[in-house]
Design a protein around this motif. Structure first.
Motif, PDB file in Angstrom:
ATOM      1  N   PRO A 496      11.898  -3.818 -20.536  1.00  0.00           N
ATOM      2  CA  PRO A 496      10.443  -3.836 -20.712  1.00  0.00           C
ATOM      3  C   PRO A 496       9.938  -5.145 -21.323  1.00  0.00           C
ATOM      4  O   PRO A 496       8.888  -5.660 -20.939  1.00  0.00           O
ATOM      5  CB  PRO A 496      10.180  -2.647 -21.644  1.00  0.00           C
ATOM      6  N   GLY A 497      10.709  -5.692 -22.287  1.00  0.00           N
ATOM      7  CA  GLY A 497      10.318  -6.954 -22.902  1.00  0.00           C
ATOM      8  C   GLY A 497      10.325  -8.095 -21.912  1.00  0.00           C
ATOM      9  O   GLY A 497       9.430  -8.962 -21.927  1.00  0.00           O
ATOM     10  N   LEU A 498      11.314  -8.118 -21.031  1.00  0.00           N
ATOM     11  CA  LEU A 498      11.388  -9.157 -20.000  1.00  0.00           C
ATOM     12  C   LEU A 498      10.204  -9.038 -19.045  1.00  0.00           C
ATOM     13  O   LEU A 498       9.574 -10.044 -18.685  1.00  0.00           O
ATOM     14  CB  LEU A 498      12.703  -9.028 -19.234  1.00  0.00           C
ATOM     15  N   CYS A 499       9.873  -7.813 -18.648  1.00  0.00           N
ATOM     16  CA  CYS A 499       8.742  -7.618 -17.736  1.00  0.00           C
ATOM     17  C   CYS A 499       7.423  -8.024 -18.392  1.00  0.00           C
ATOM     18  O   CYS A 499       6.556  -8.626 -17.740  1.00  0.00           O
ATOM     19  CB  CYS A 499       8.689  -6.157 -17.283  1.00  0.00           C
ATOM     20  N   ASP A 500       7.282  -7.714 -19.677  1.00  0.00           N
ATOM     21  CA  ASP A 500       6.064  -8.133 -20.400  1.00  0.00           C
ATOM     22  C   ASP A 500       5.958  -9.658 -20.431  1.00  0.00           C
ATOM     23  O   ASP A 500       4.866 -10.221 -20.267  1.00  0.00           O
ATOM     24  CB  ASP A 500       6.091  -7.588 -21.828  1.00  0.00           C
TER      25      ASP A 500
END
Length: 509
Positions: A496-500
């Motif tokens: 999720p952090g990478l996608c954000d």
């Protein structure tokens, strides 16, 4: 005498693999042979059994892999040999899909068949473009028309006067090449030149693009935009609702082609998140997660679990492979009843919880150094710590815990193996400038991606215009050491952090 098989004529839907029907998916799963078209999403083939024979018979723009008579004969041949055949056709098999012809051939040959309807692109593509084909304020009449009719033939099968004056919404299939012919016939037969028109190409997929205008200017607008087949043409006042109702093309990453290098068995979460934001994901796993070459060290640790005070998991794979081997050796979770646990990252902790164990330590940052910091509040001097993890893992954790007085047994629980299956395709896409971004989720994905590239080819030239995104600083450091320019590094070292971080990057542009 060999019994005859059976054929399922299945509508694969308009392109979005999520729009396959439940029964359609079941037909793919149970087929001995899958015969599929150009417009059927390749993603659907993952549902086929490993033993299934996959045969491509696609047709596009006059380029026919196999003519229709050949396709008919192929279906009869495969089913006549006693096999279950799923004939996978784009959209719906009975709406300009020639499914009726194929069914007639099967009936004549005495081969049992079933029709499995699909979501037709005539409905789905406009819906994804924000165009309702019927609306009580605009029209209650609708017609589907082939746009592929030969404009030079003497007698037309289309009653243009009725279409121009008697139908509220017209949807043309396969009509981009004949668009001038279509618009001219509608206007010549009384339809107002300012009637709204919309074309939707690759509807419901991440490649979707639309062009809008009126009967009198749409030909020029389509030519200027370079819009080609496959496209759906919608004519009528309902097209004006597009500006209010469009939703799919508002997605922030629509049209971005993003390479996912993560191991295939772990890539689904990243692919889904990026696809939900509109990205076109190219799965090109550079690694495969595999068991260790020798189970004996882990087996010995499992037999000696009572001697340990702590067990530390640094990845989801570490958890899964550890418990897989624990169960294979005849034990269960009770063998860990007296151990305290630590995990790197919430997903690893969640995976551990799936086996009934709650982690005692979950550091704020998801890297080995943070685990070390978390252990500084624990009395680990003289304690034994089991560290089941990857063969190629960084040495920080065992080194620092040993300095704190602990006895650390680092045991290989799994390994990552290089995958080269898609190397040629990947290099070709990069050379063609078809890639917008490459994602790296670990140092091993970086290392193995670099190994896939041609020796002697400068990275700067091959990755010209390509954005590189990394899941965290360790992965970014590895990438820079290997010559990559890292444009995006996630602040939260998770998927999720990478996608954000990817979303924030494109929103800044």
């Amino acid at each position: 005498m060999k019994s005859k098989g059976k054929v399922y004529l299945v509508g694969a839907g308009p392109g979005d693999p999520g729009l396959i029907t439940v029964k359609g998916r079941e037909c793919i799963e149970t087929a001995d042979v899958v015969i599929y078209d150009y417009l059927a999403s390749p993603a659907l083939l993952k549902y086929a059994a490993p033993t299934a024979e996959l045969i491509y018979v696609g047709k596009k723009g006059g380029d026919h892999t196999l003519p229709q008579d050949g396709i008919n004969a192929l279906i009869v041949e495969k089913a006549g040999g006693g096999r279950i055949v799923t004939r996978l056709k784009g959209g719906d098999p009975f709406i300009f899909g020639r499914g009726g012809e194929e069914a007639e051939v099967l009936a004549a040959a005495g081969i049992p068949f079933e029709i499995v309807p699909g979501v037709t692109s005539a409905i789905a593509a406009p819906a994804y473009a924000g165009i309702p084909l019927t609306h009580r304020d605009f029209t209650s009449t609708l017609a589907f028309i082939t746009g592929h009719e030969d404009p030079t033939k003497a007698d037309t099968g289309i009653h243009w006067a009725s279409l121009a004056k008697g139908i509220g919404t017209l949807v043309f299939f396969m009509g981009v090449k004949n668009l001038p012919h279509i618009t001219r016939n509608l206007m010549d037969n009384g339809m107002a030149p300012d009637t709204p028109v919309g074309l939707v190409r690759w509807g419901t997929t991440t490649r979707q693009e639309s062009v809008f205008g009126t009967l009198e200017n749409i030909v020029e607008r389509v030519r200027a935009a370079g819009l080609k087949a496959p496209s759906i043409i919608v004519v009528g006042k309902v097209v004006t609702l597009r500006d209010t109702l469009k939703w799919f093309e508002n997605r922030p990453l629509l049209g971005k082609r993003i390479v996912v290098t993560r191991a295939r068995e772990q890539a689904s979460d990243l692919v889904k998140r990026l696809t939900d934001m509109g990205a076109d994901c190219l799965e090109c796993p550079t690694i495969r997660v595999a068991p260790p070459e020798d189970w004996r060290p882990l087996d010995a640790a499992i037999e000696n679990l009572a001697a340990y005070d702590w067990i530390v998991f640094t990845s989801v794979n570490g958890v899964k492979f550890f418990f897989r081997r624990l169960f294979e050796t005849g034990h269960d979770v009770r063998a860990l009843h007296r151990l305290q646990t630590a995990c790197i990252g919430p997903v690893t902790a969640e995976t551990l919880m799936g086996f009934g164990l709650k982690t005692d330590i979950l550091p704020e940052n998801y890297r080995a150094e943070s685990v070390v910091d978390a252990f500084r509040g624990q009395s680990v001097a003289g304690r034994r710590i089991l560290l089941p993890r990857a063969k190629e893992a960084r040495p920080v954790l065992p080194v620092e815990l040993t300095r704190m007085g602990a006895t650390v047994d680092e045991v290989t629980t799994y390994q990552t193996v290089q995958v080269r299956d898609n190397a040629e395709m990947l290099v070709g896409e990069l050379a063609d400038g078809a890639i917008d971004m490459i994602t790296f989720t670990s140092s091993s994905t970086v290392q193995n991606f670099k190994a896939l590239l041609p020796e002697g080819e400068p990275l700067e030239r091959l990755l010209n215009g390509v954005t590189v995104a990394s899941i965290g600083p360790i992965t970014s450091d590895t990438a820079r050491e290997l010559g990559f320019t890292v444009d995006v590094t996630a602040e939260s070292y998770t998927i999720p952090g990478l996608c954000d971080a990817i979303l924030a990057h494109y929103q800044r542009l």
